[in-house]
Design a protein around this motif. Structure first.
Motif, PDB file in Angstrom:
ATOM      1  N   PHE A  24     -23.645  18.657 -66.538  1.00  0.00           N
ATOM      2  CA  PHE A  24     -22.234  18.356 -66.747  1.00  0.00           C
ATOM      3  C   PHE A  24     -21.411  18.813 -65.543  1.00  0.00           C
ATOM      4  O   PHE A  24     -20.578  18.064 -65.024  1.00  0.00           O
ATOM      5  N   ARG A  25     -21.661  20.043 -65.065  1.00  0.00           N
ATOM      6  CA  ARG A  25     -20.943  20.554 -63.883  1.00  0.00           C
ATOM      7  C   ARG A  25     -21.187  19.659 -62.676  1.00  0.00           C
ATOM      8  O   ARG A  25     -20.270  19.349 -61.924  1.00  0.00           O
ATOM      9  N   ARG A  26     -22.433  19.266 -62.463  1.00  0.00           N
ATOM     10  CA  ARG A  26     -22.776  18.410 -61.310  1.00  0.00           C
ATOM     11  C   ARG A  26     -22.056  17.067 -61.413  1.00  0.00           C
ATOM     12  O   ARG A  26     -21.543  16.546 -60.423  1.00  0.00           O
ATOM     13  N   THR A  27     -21.998  16.522 -62.595  1.00  0.00           N
ATOM     14  CA  THR A  27     -21.302  15.254 -62.792  1.00  0.00           C
ATOM     15  C   THR A  27     -19.806  15.419 -62.547  1.00  0.00           C
ATOM     16  O   THR A  27     -19.181  14.594 -61.859  1.00  0.00           O
ATOM     17  N   LEU A  28     -19.205  16.478 -63.077  1.00  0.00           N
ATOM     18  CA  LEU A  28     -17.780  16.737 -62.845  1.00  0.00           C
ATOM     19  C   LEU A  28     -17.471  16.917 -61.368  1.00  0.00           C
ATOM     20  O   LEU A  28     -16.396  16.537 -60.895  1.00  0.00           O
ATOM     21  N   SER A  29     -18.407  17.494 -60.616  1.00  0.00           N
ATOM     22  CA  SER A  29     -18.165  17.789 -59.197  1.00  0.00           C
ATOM     23  C   SER A  29     -17.980  16.530 -58.362  1.00  0.00           C
ATOM     24  O   SER A  29     -17.537  16.603 -57.219  1.00  0.00           O
ATOM     25  N   GLN A  30     -18.298  15.375 -58.924  1.00  0.00           N
ATOM     26  CA  GLN A  30     -18.130  14.131 -58.178  1.00  0.00           C
ATOM     27  C   GLN A  30     -16.688  13.636 -58.182  1.00  0.00           C
ATOM     28  O   GLN A  30     -16.345  12.707 -57.450  1.00  0.00           O
TER      29      GLN A  30
END
Length: 184
Positions: A24-30
């Motif tokens: 989820f964090r990695r996806t938000l970081s985009q």
């Protein structure tokens, strides 16, 4: 043909996520975000002699033009949460790319984060950081507890732009960057 019927704003309960927190964090970081420092008056438990508190936040967004509303969020575990929750006003300072040092200072420094920082006071006596791209002085209109954060909605009473402050400081994919126009 008639208008479609209105859909209720809440339908049932969300399904359990099919991902873990890291994904989820990695996806938000985009999603590239601007970077702000939000300031208010210090309260009990603040460092001695430090009249203000400030935090770095990238969770800033506009809500409404009429009335002028903005929002941002803060972790419920943040030490300064009571000062922002209980205070009547705060300033949202939008940082320029040249202010990475302030971003890091207000994100990590313990003690008086304002020591040696150039600022002026707003009409409500709150710090507006020198050379910030823009600033918003907000009345602390409402707060919503959601998950592990509190969402703050501020009603903007005053705002300003520093026209010659350069490009914005941006956070994307776990790194700081800036923007350049794709075309003139």
């Amino acid at each position: 043909m008639g208008m479609p019927e209105a859909t209720p704003s809440i339908i049932g309960k969300a399904a359990s996520p099919d991902f873990d927190t890291l994904h989820f964090r990695r996806t938000l970081s985009q999603f590239a975000t601007g970077v702000t420092v939000i300031t208010t008056r210090a309260g009990l438990g603040s460092p001695p002699g430090a009249p203000f508190v400030g935090i770095t936040a990238s969770s800033f967004n506009s809500v409404s033009l009429d009335p002028p509303l903005v929002l941002w969020s803060m972790a419920t575990r943040a030490n300064s949460l009571p000062m922002f929750r209980d205070g009547s006003h705060y300033i949202i300072n939008v940082l320029s790319a040249s202010q990475l040092d302030l971003c890091q200072r207000f994100a990590t420094l313990k003690g008086d984060r304002f020591a040696g920082v150039d600022y002026r006071l707003s009409e409500n006596g709150l710090p507006i950081l020198a050379n910030a791209l823009a600033w918003f002085e907000c009345h602390n209109r409402s707060r919503y507890d959601e998950g592990d954060h509190v969402i703050f909605v501020g009603e903007v009473e005053r705002c300003g732009v520093h026209d010659n402050a350069g490009n914005p400081l941006v956070f994307h994919d776990g790194r700081f960057a800036t923007t350049d126009p794709l075309t003139d």
